[in-house]
Write a protein that holds these residues in place. Structure first.
Motif, mmCIF file in Angstrom:
data_model
loop_
_atom_site.group_PDB
_atom_site.id
_atom_site.type_symbol
_atom_site.label_atom_id
_atom_site.label_comp_id
_atom_site.label_asym_id
_atom_site.label_seq_id
_atom_site.Cartn_x
_atom_site.Cartn_y
_atom_site.Cartn_z
ATOM 1 N N LYS A 114 83.011 75.303 -10.179
ATOM 2 C CA LYS A 114 83.654 74.712 -11.320
ATOM 3 C C LYS A 114 83.929 75.608 -12.503
ATOM 4 C CE LYS A 114 80.340 71.674 -10.940
ATOM 5 N NZ LYS A 114 79.213 70.900 -11.420
ATOM 6 N N ALA A 115 85.139 75.699 -13.115
ATOM 7 C CA ALA A 115 85.346 76.618 -14.128
ATOM 8 C C ALA A 115 84.667 76.087 -15.435
ATOM 9 C CB ALA A 115 86.904 76.499 -14.469
ATOM 10 N N ASP A 116 83.426 76.213 -15.361
ATOM 11 C CA ASP A 116 82.548 75.434 -16.348
ATOM 12 C C ASP A 116 81.394 76.564 -16.679
ATOM 13 O OD1 ASP A 116 80.987 74.302 -18.235
ATOM 14 O OD2 ASP A 116 80.453 72.545 -17.138
ATOM 15 N N CYS A 117 81.521 77.174 -17.932
ATOM 16 C CA CYS A 117 80.482 78.285 -18.172
ATOM 17 C C CYS A 117 79.641 78.230 -19.039
ATOM 18 C CB CYS A 117 81.151 79.841 -18.284
ATOM 19 S SG CYS A 117 82.169 80.494 -16.998
ATOM 20 N N THR A 165 78.374 75.986 -13.305
ATOM 21 C CA THR A 165 79.644 76.384 -12.330
ATOM 22 C C THR A 165 79.359 75.980 -10.921
ATOM 23 O OG1 THR A 165 78.603 78.772 -12.057
ATOM 24 C CG2 THR A 165 80.409 78.566 -13.651
ATOM 25 N N LYS A 214 87.978 77.224 -10.595
ATOM 26 C CA LYS A 214 87.143 77.727 -9.977
ATOM 27 C C LYS A 214 86.358 78.787 -10.990
ATOM 28 C CE LYS A 214 87.878 75.309 -6.451
ATOM 29 N NZ LYS A 214 88.793 74.417 -7.191
ATOM 30 N N ALA A 215 85.250 79.354 -10.791
ATOM 31 C CA ALA A 215 84.580 80.494 -11.789
ATOM 32 C C ALA A 215 84.322 81.730 -10.945
ATOM 33 C CB ALA A 215 83.523 79.687 -12.380
ATOM 34 N N CYS A 255 79.981 85.347 -16.394
ATOM 35 C CA CYS A 255 80.770 84.117 -15.801
ATOM 36 C C CYS A 255 82.256 83.866 -16.505
ATOM 37 C CB CYS A 255 80.021 82.594 -16.268
ATOM 38 S SG CYS A 255 80.936 81.285 -15.745
ATOM 39 N N GLY A 286 85.951 81.424 -16.104
ATOM 40 C CA GLY A 286 86.597 80.154 -15.728
ATOM 41 C C GLY A 286 88.053 80.782 -15.180
#
Ligand SMILES: [Cu+2]
Ligand SMILES: [Zn+2]
Length: 196
Positions: free
Chosen positions: A96-99, A107, A166-167, A191, A193
């Motif tokens: 996941k593109a979540d940093c 992620t 994506k990350a 990290c 995203g």
């Protein structure tokens, strides 16, 4: 009256011949270009680029910049980092593109859309689509890696290939390509995203 008819016939004949000749002289007649050709030309010329800023995580100073380019059916990645500890570091794509998490765990795990085991990229036994591998940082803490594959795309909508959303994660340690499902690469130190 007769003359007019003759002139009209001649004019028509000339016009017809001219048209016919035009067509014969032109090597690329419109009908020769099929829809399939156009589709292929569009695919070949379409170039999609995404830039990713890598932010420090887990109380490190590891920053970086990455450029992904999708062109001619393959995606190339060019990444540069600074603020690393000298030596080898793992780099992966995570789910996941979540940093947002300070340790980068937001992620999720390695991006693995084909439900394979973790491994070295290209290994017959299997590998995650996010298993990019390792790269080396020099004595000044600078490192770079280039990677290219036709197993990724940017925004094509194929879940097994599309890296959008994506990350990218850089790890403190080295990917051993054996330990499941992480490669035992240690904490997440940078990290970013992959978003448009
Ligand atoms: Cu990772
Ligand atoms: Zn993996």
């Amino acid at each position: 009256m007769k003359n007019y008819a003759l002139i009209a016939t001649l004019a028509f004949a000339t016009l017809f011949t001219a048209c016919k000749n035009d067509k014969k002289d032109d090597p690329v007649v419109e009908e020769d270009i099929t829809q399939e050709d156009m589709k292929q030309a569009n695919q070949e010329s379409e170039r999609v680029m995404v830039k990713v800023m890598m932010e420090p995580k887990s109380e490190t100073n590891t920053q970086g910049r990455i450029q992904f380019v999708d062109e001619n059916g393959a995606v190339s990645m060019m990444a540069k980092f600074r603020g690393l500890t000298p030596g080898m570091h793992a780099i992966h794509l995570h789910e996941k593109a979540d940093c947002s998490a300070p340790d980068g765990t937001s992620t999720g795990g390695h991006w693995n859309p084909t439900f394979a085991q973790h491994g070295k990229w290209g290994d017959e036994a299997g590998y995650h689509k996010g298993d990019i591998g390792n790269f080396e940082a020099d004595a000044d803490g600078n490192g770079s890696i280039e990677f290219k594959t036709d197993e990724w795309c940017i925004g094509c909508g194929d879940d097994t290939k599309d890296i959008l959303g994506k990350a990218v994660i850089v790890h403190e340690g080295v990917d051993d390509f054996v330990t499941q499902p992480t490669g035992d690469a240690g904490g997440r130190i940078s990290c970013g995203g992959i978003i448009k």
